[in-house]
Design an enzyme around this catalytic site. Sequence first.
Site, PDB file in Angstrom:
ATOM      1  N   ARG A  63      11.509  28.301   2.919  1.00  0.00           N
ATOM      2  CA  ARG A  63      10.825  28.903   1.774  1.00  0.00           C
ATOM      3  C   ARG A  63      11.802  29.576   0.806  1.00  0.00           C
ATOM      4  NH1 ARG A  63       6.881  33.741   1.337  1.00  0.00           N
ATOM      5  NH2 ARG A  63       5.534  33.128  -0.405  1.00  0.00           N
ATOM      6  N   HIS A  67      11.850  29.053  -3.185  1.00  0.00           N
ATOM      7  CA  HIS A  67      11.714  30.157  -4.137  1.00  0.00           C
ATOM      8  C   HIS A  67      12.982  30.360  -4.968  1.00  0.00           C
ATOM      9  CE1 HIS A  67       7.864  32.337  -2.683  1.00  0.00           C
ATOM     10  NE2 HIS A  67       7.751  31.030  -2.572  1.00  0.00           N
ATOM     11  N   ASN A  95       7.056  37.242  -3.738  1.00  0.00           N
ATOM     12  CA  ASN A  95       8.143  37.507  -2.789  1.00  0.00           C
ATOM     13  C   ASN A  95       8.024  38.827  -2.051  1.00  0.00           C
ATOM     14  OD1 ASN A  95       9.405  35.113  -3.498  1.00  0.00           O
ATOM     15  ND2 ASN A  95      10.732  36.058  -5.033  1.00  0.00           N
ATOM     16  N   HIS A 197       4.377  23.646   4.514  1.00  0.00           N
ATOM     17  CA  HIS A 197       3.404  24.485   5.225  1.00  0.00           C
ATOM     18  C   HIS A 197       3.060  23.939   6.610  1.00  0.00           C
ATOM     19  CE1 HIS A 197       1.994  26.590   1.274  1.00  0.00           C
ATOM     20  NE2 HIS A 197       3.253  26.852   1.593  1.00  0.00           N
TER      21      HIS A 197
HETATM   22  C1  HEM Z   1       2.493  24.193  -3.786  1.00  0.00           C
HETATM   23  C2  HEM Z   1       2.563  25.466  -4.057  1.00  0.00           C
HETATM   24  C3  HEM Z   1       2.798  26.512  -3.013  1.00  0.00           C
HETATM   25  C4  HEM Z   1       2.103  27.669  -2.866  1.00  0.00           C
HETATM   26  C5  HEM Z   1       0.949  28.141  -3.735  1.00  0.00           C
HETATM   27  C6  HEM Z   1       2.640  28.347  -1.719  1.00  0.00           C
HETATM   28  C7  HEM Z   1       2.204  29.573  -1.259  1.00  0.00           C
HETATM   29  C8  HEM Z   1       2.599  30.153  -0.081  1.00  0.00           C
HETATM   30  C9  HEM Z   1       2.078  31.391   0.445  1.00  0.00           C
HETATM   31  C10 HEM Z   1       1.029  32.267  -0.228  1.00  0.00           C
HETATM   32  C11 HEM Z   1       2.681  31.619   1.642  1.00  0.00           C
HETATM   33  C12 HEM Z   1       2.441  32.808   2.552  1.00  0.00           C
HETATM   34  C13 HEM Z   1       3.317  33.954   2.096  1.00  0.00           C
HETATM   35  C14 HEM Z   1       2.970  35.269   2.750  1.00  0.00           C
HETATM   36  O1  HEM Z   1       1.839  35.482   3.134  1.00  0.00           O
HETATM   37  O2  HEM Z   1       3.865  36.135   2.855  1.00  0.00           O
HETATM   38  C15 HEM Z   1       3.601  30.540   1.864  1.00  0.00           C
HETATM   39  C16 HEM Z   1       4.403  30.427   2.975  1.00  0.00           C
HETATM   40  C17 HEM Z   1       5.316  29.408   3.150  1.00  0.00           C
HETATM   41  N1  HEM Z   1       5.634  28.437   2.238  1.00  0.00           N
HETATM   42 FE1  HEM Z   1       4.634  27.989   0.558  1.00  0.00          FE
HETATM   43  N2  HEM Z   1       3.647  27.599  -1.190  1.00  0.00           N
HETATM   44  C18 HEM Z   1       3.792  26.461  -1.947  1.00  0.00           C
HETATM   45  C19 HEM Z   1       4.747  25.493  -1.774  1.00  0.00           C
HETATM   46  C20 HEM Z   1       5.718  25.500  -0.806  1.00  0.00           C
HETATM   47  C21 HEM Z   1       6.840  24.593  -0.764  1.00  0.00           C
HETATM   48  C22 HEM Z   1       7.152  23.545  -1.813  1.00  0.00           C
HETATM   49  C23 HEM Z   1       7.550  24.906   0.364  1.00  0.00           C
HETATM   50  C24 HEM Z   1       8.807  24.288   0.884  1.00  0.00           C
HETATM   51  C25 HEM Z   1       9.153  23.022   0.706  1.00  0.00           C
HETATM   52  C26 HEM Z   1       6.867  26.005   1.005  1.00  0.00           C
HETATM   53  C27 HEM Z   1       7.248  26.569   2.187  1.00  0.00           C
HETATM   54  C28 HEM Z   1       6.604  27.635   2.785  1.00  0.00           C
HETATM   55  C29 HEM Z   1       6.911  28.110   4.127  1.00  0.00           C
HETATM   56  C30 HEM Z   1       7.892  27.452   5.083  1.00  0.00           C
HETATM   57  C31 HEM Z   1       6.117  29.236   4.348  1.00  0.00           C
HETATM   58  C32 HEM Z   1       6.111  30.130   5.601  1.00  0.00           C
HETATM   59  C33 HEM Z   1       7.242  31.128   5.492  1.00  0.00           C
HETATM   60  C34 HEM Z   1       7.399  32.056   6.673  1.00  0.00           C
HETATM   61  O3  HEM Z   1       6.675  31.952   7.659  1.00  0.00           O
HETATM   62  O4  HEM Z   1       8.277  32.936   6.573  1.00  0.00           O
HETATM   63  N3  HEM Z   1       5.774  26.361   0.258  1.00  0.00           N
HETATM   64  N4  HEM Z   1       3.534  29.671   0.802  1.00  0.00           N
END
Ligand code: HEM
Length: 323
Positions: A63, A67, A95, A197
């Site tokens: 992530r 970002h 973030n 995800h």
């Molecule tokens: C398409 C639009 C996207 C949205 C709206 C989005 C939104 C989010 C949100 C809201 C979370 C949870 C954050 C939290 O609660 O602290 C999250 C977690 C995550 N996102 Fe996305 N995301 C998107 C795209 C992506 C992309 C493109 C990737 C990587 C290629 C990605 C990888 C991740 C990962 C791996 C997590 C978990 C992180 C952790 O457990 O520390 N996301 N995302």
Amino acid sequence: MASYHLQSFIVLVMVTLTLVIPSKAQLSPSFYNKVCPQALPVINSVVRRAILRERRIGASLLRLHFHDCFVNGCDGSVLLDDTRNFIGEKTAFPNNNSIRGFDVVDEIKKAVDKACKRPVVSCADILAIAARDSVAILGGPSLVYKVLLGRRDARTASRAAANSNLPPPTFSLSQLTSNFKSHGLNVRDLVALSGGHTIGFARCTTFRNRAYNETNIDSNFAASLRKQCPRRGGDNNLATLDATTARVDTRYYSALLQKKGLLHSDQELFKGQGSESDKLVKLYSRSSLAFARDFKASMIKMGNLKLLTGRQGEVRRNCRKIN
Ligand code: HEM
Ligand SMILES: *[C@@H]1O[C@H](CO)[C@@H](O)[C@H](O)[C@H]1NC(C)=O
Ligand SMILES: *[C@@H]1O[C@H](CO)[C@@H](O)[C@H](O)[C@H]1NC(C)=O
């Protein structure tokens, strides 16, 4: 006559220069081969150790790269602390209290600079390599791709840019599509990269409205989310983004077919109305081969966003501060 020759000579030189010097310097997978051949193996071993300590860190590192790239390009800007001259990205809305892994990036940076005997590997490249390695460690060899290298680090960061360029989980499909388009990415990239995800967690505050108010959700799934995420309080309670949170696989997509996407933005990718996005979700749910192929291609595209190369920017000594 002499001046005519001079003029055509100048034109010839200019034409040659524009043909030889690419307008945008290119990254290369062999960028560190000569200057520090140990760089990639050292980074891989620190990432591997960090994931053994805590499986989630692989998701967090993936992530961070996303970002980083979506805010003024893949330039390590997400890693910078606030200074007198700018407010950094760490406290931007998407973030704050959410992105993590900075200590592991520091650990990687120390180890790689020590192995190379000087700071030659940029923080932006460290994020790209750590993201690739995390996915491969949690998903297997079919997800390994040649990570392109040679990014340079930014000397500034912007909270405002992070707030306006990162997509929030409340976005609709058309908002997600236009956000990705603004970064040069298409619907296939959107659906493939959302496969990020397949690992990691989200906080209650990001899915509460979906658990209580939405209809495009499996009712048993919604009930179980409501247990993890009360109407009031518990904002930081975590839920897994898919059922196999420590494995990169295609469960994320099969869950969407069953209306079991955790975030609103996840479920937007599949609504069963035959859209291009619907078709891609179906494809990836049945074919891990197609998913691996497209995910890797889209990661490379994302990793190429708006780069600093050559003599632009710098190679930071400490990823949290400009030199
Ligand atoms: C398409 C639009 C996207 C949205 C709206 C989005 C939104 C989010 C949100 C809201 C979370 C949870 C954050 C939290 O609660 O602290 C999250 C977690 C995550 N996102 Fe996305 N995301 C998107 C795209 C992506 C992309 C493109 C990737 C990587 C290629 C990605 C990888 C991740 C990962 C791996 C997590 C978990 C992180 C952790 O457990 O520390 N996301 N995302
Ligand atoms: C970031 O989170 C902290 C701790 O919850 C909070 O005090 C601060 O106001 C937040 N910053 C922004 C800019 O939202
Ligand atoms: C559900 O939607 C209503 C109306 O938009 C809103 O006021 C309420 O806060 C939402 N509930 C949750 C738990 O998000």
